[in-house]
Design a protein around this motif. Structure first.
Motif, PDB file in Angstrom:
ATOM      1  N   LYS A 206      27.488  42.136  36.016  1.00 43.58           N
ATOM      2  CA  LYS A 206      27.783  40.894  35.302  1.00 43.58           C
ATOM      3  C   LYS A 206      28.941  40.128  35.925  1.00 43.58           C
ATOM      4  N   GLY A 207      29.550  40.718  36.961  1.00 46.91           N
ATOM      5  CA  GLY A 207      30.710  40.084  37.571  1.00 46.91           C
ATOM      6  C   GLY A 207      31.959  40.214  36.734  1.00 46.91           C
TER       7      GLY A 207
ATOM      8  N   SER B  79      44.780  46.448  38.205  1.00 45.49           N
ATOM      9  CA  SER B  79      44.378  45.562  37.111  1.00 45.49           C
ATOM     10  C   SER B  79      45.514  45.380  36.116  1.00 45.49           C
ATOM     11  N   GLN B  80      45.433  44.304  35.351  1.00 47.62           N
ATOM     12  CA  GLN B  80      46.342  44.048  34.248  1.00 47.62           C
ATOM     13  C   GLN B  80      45.567  44.204  32.942  1.00 47.62           C
TER      14      GLN B  80
ATOM     15  N   GLU C 218      41.969  42.947  26.698  1.00 47.22           N
ATOM     16  CA  GLU C 218      41.665  42.061  27.818  1.00 47.22           C
ATOM     17  C   GLU C 218      42.057  42.713  29.139  1.00 47.22           C
ATOM     18  N   VAL C 219      41.223  42.537  30.154  1.00 51.70           N
ATOM     19  CA  VAL C 219      41.452  43.120  31.480  1.00 51.70           C
ATOM     20  C   VAL C 219      41.296  42.040  32.538  1.00 51.70           C
TER      21      VAL C 219
ATOM     22  N   THR D 100      37.535  39.265  35.086  1.00 55.54           N
ATOM     23  CA  THR D 100      38.091  39.464  33.744  1.00 55.54           C
ATOM     24  C   THR D 100      37.068  40.101  32.822  1.00 55.54           C
ATOM     25  N   HIS D 101      37.596  40.681  31.763  1.00 50.66           N
ATOM     26  CA  HIS D 101      36.745  41.268  30.730  1.00 50.66           C
ATOM     27  C   HIS D 101      37.533  41.258  29.432  1.00 50.66           C
ATOM     28  N   ALA D 102      36.866  40.995  28.331  1.00 53.75           N
ATOM     29  CA  ALA D 102      37.502  41.039  27.011  1.00 53.75           C
ATOM     30  C   ALA D 102      36.540  41.660  26.021  1.00 53.75           C
ATOM     31  N   GLU D 103      37.087  42.457  25.126  1.00 57.98           N
ATOM     32  CA  GLU D 103      36.261  43.072  24.087  1.00 57.98           C
ATOM     33  C   GLU D 103      37.126  43.298  22.854  1.00 57.98           C
TER      34      GLU D 103
END
Length: 276
Positions: free
Chosen positions: A13-14, A38-39, A70-71, A78-81
């Protein structure tokens, strides 16, 4: 492989990959891993990420809602959940104590405030240590006489909940480090908690040991899992000899029993298990 299928799906998903180990429930400890560099932010605040990509989140006794994780990776993905925090039901514990330990006289107010800030300063240490990655062990074994989260009723008055697990052992029982770390606080006589010792396990995760009769480690000592750090007692606000073991992630109090296997007080008796 820690990332596994989750990493492959995120890459497709990138998005940034994040792997979570733990339960999104009150009092739990979450350990995660992201790509090195990563942050990570939790509830809008940045949290420490190790060189290996590991991070820790502690969920407080009264955590609620759907906090956001959040990453952002070094290459900009980026990724958020968000996760709904499952509630727990806590017991009620009624205790009778000396009146001055329930409602302290005005002349000790300043002392209590100083000691509260001293303990909070130790809890808020956020070091790069990774001792928390080791499986924790019980610091002492015996009958469980108090559990995490219990609402305390002291002399008929509703007071702060209990944030630790109490192990009923005789005064003088060795207390061992449940995991490695650095001793950050060693006080022989605090008003409420008596002999008190704290260990930094890294990334804001701290163990506290209360009501001790004797300290056998000092501030700055590096300890390994199993090292004797103190002797149990009944100092401070206590109804009898026991060890009160607490775990905090910065200001969040988590359940120590969720970090250790069921207790076996007698190694030859595998049926002697305490509820978790």
């Amino acid at each position: 492989m820690l990332f596994g299928i989750a990493a492959d799906a995120a890459a497709a998903k990138g998005e940034a990959a994040v792997e979570i180990k733990g339960i999104w429930r009150q009092g739990e400890l979450i350990i995660g891993q992201v790509a090195a560099g990563s942050q990570v932010a939790f509830k809008g605040k940045p949290i420490r990420v190790g060189d290996d990509g590991h991070f820790v989140i502690g969920l407080d006794r009264d955590e609620e809602g759907e906090p956001r994780l959040e990453v952002r990776t070094a290459d900009g993905r980026t990724h958020a959940e968000s996760h709904r925090i499952a509630p727990r039901t806590y017991s009620i514990q009624k205790l009778t104590l000396p009146p001055d330990k329930v409602n302290p006289p005005p002349e000790v107010t300043a002392r209590i405030e100083r000691e509260t800030q001293l303990a909070r300063k130790a809890r808020m240490i956020d070091s790069p240590r990774d001792d928390y990655e080791t499986a924790f062990a019980w610091p002492a074994t015996g009958r469980i006489s108090g559990v995490y989260g219990s609402q305390r009723i002291l002399n008929g008055e509703k007071k702060q909940p209990h944030y630790g697990v109490d192990v009923a052992v005789p005064t003088g029982t060795p207390v061992r480090a449940p995991a490695g770390g650095i001793v950050t606080l060693a006080e022989p006589d605090l008003y409420y908690t008596g002999g008190t010792l704290m260990i930094d396990h890294g990334h804001g995760l701290t163990s506290a040991f209360l009501h001790l009769s004797q300290l056998q480690a000092k501030v700055g000592d590096a300890v390994k899992q199993g090292d004797v750090i103190a002797l149990s007692g009944a100092s401070g606000r206590a109804t009898g000899p026991h060890l009160d073991w607490r775990i905090s992630w910065l200001d969040a109090r988590v359940d120590p029993q969720r970090l250790v296997p069921p207790m076996v007080a007698d190694p030859s008796d595998k049926s002697n298990k305490n509820p978790r």
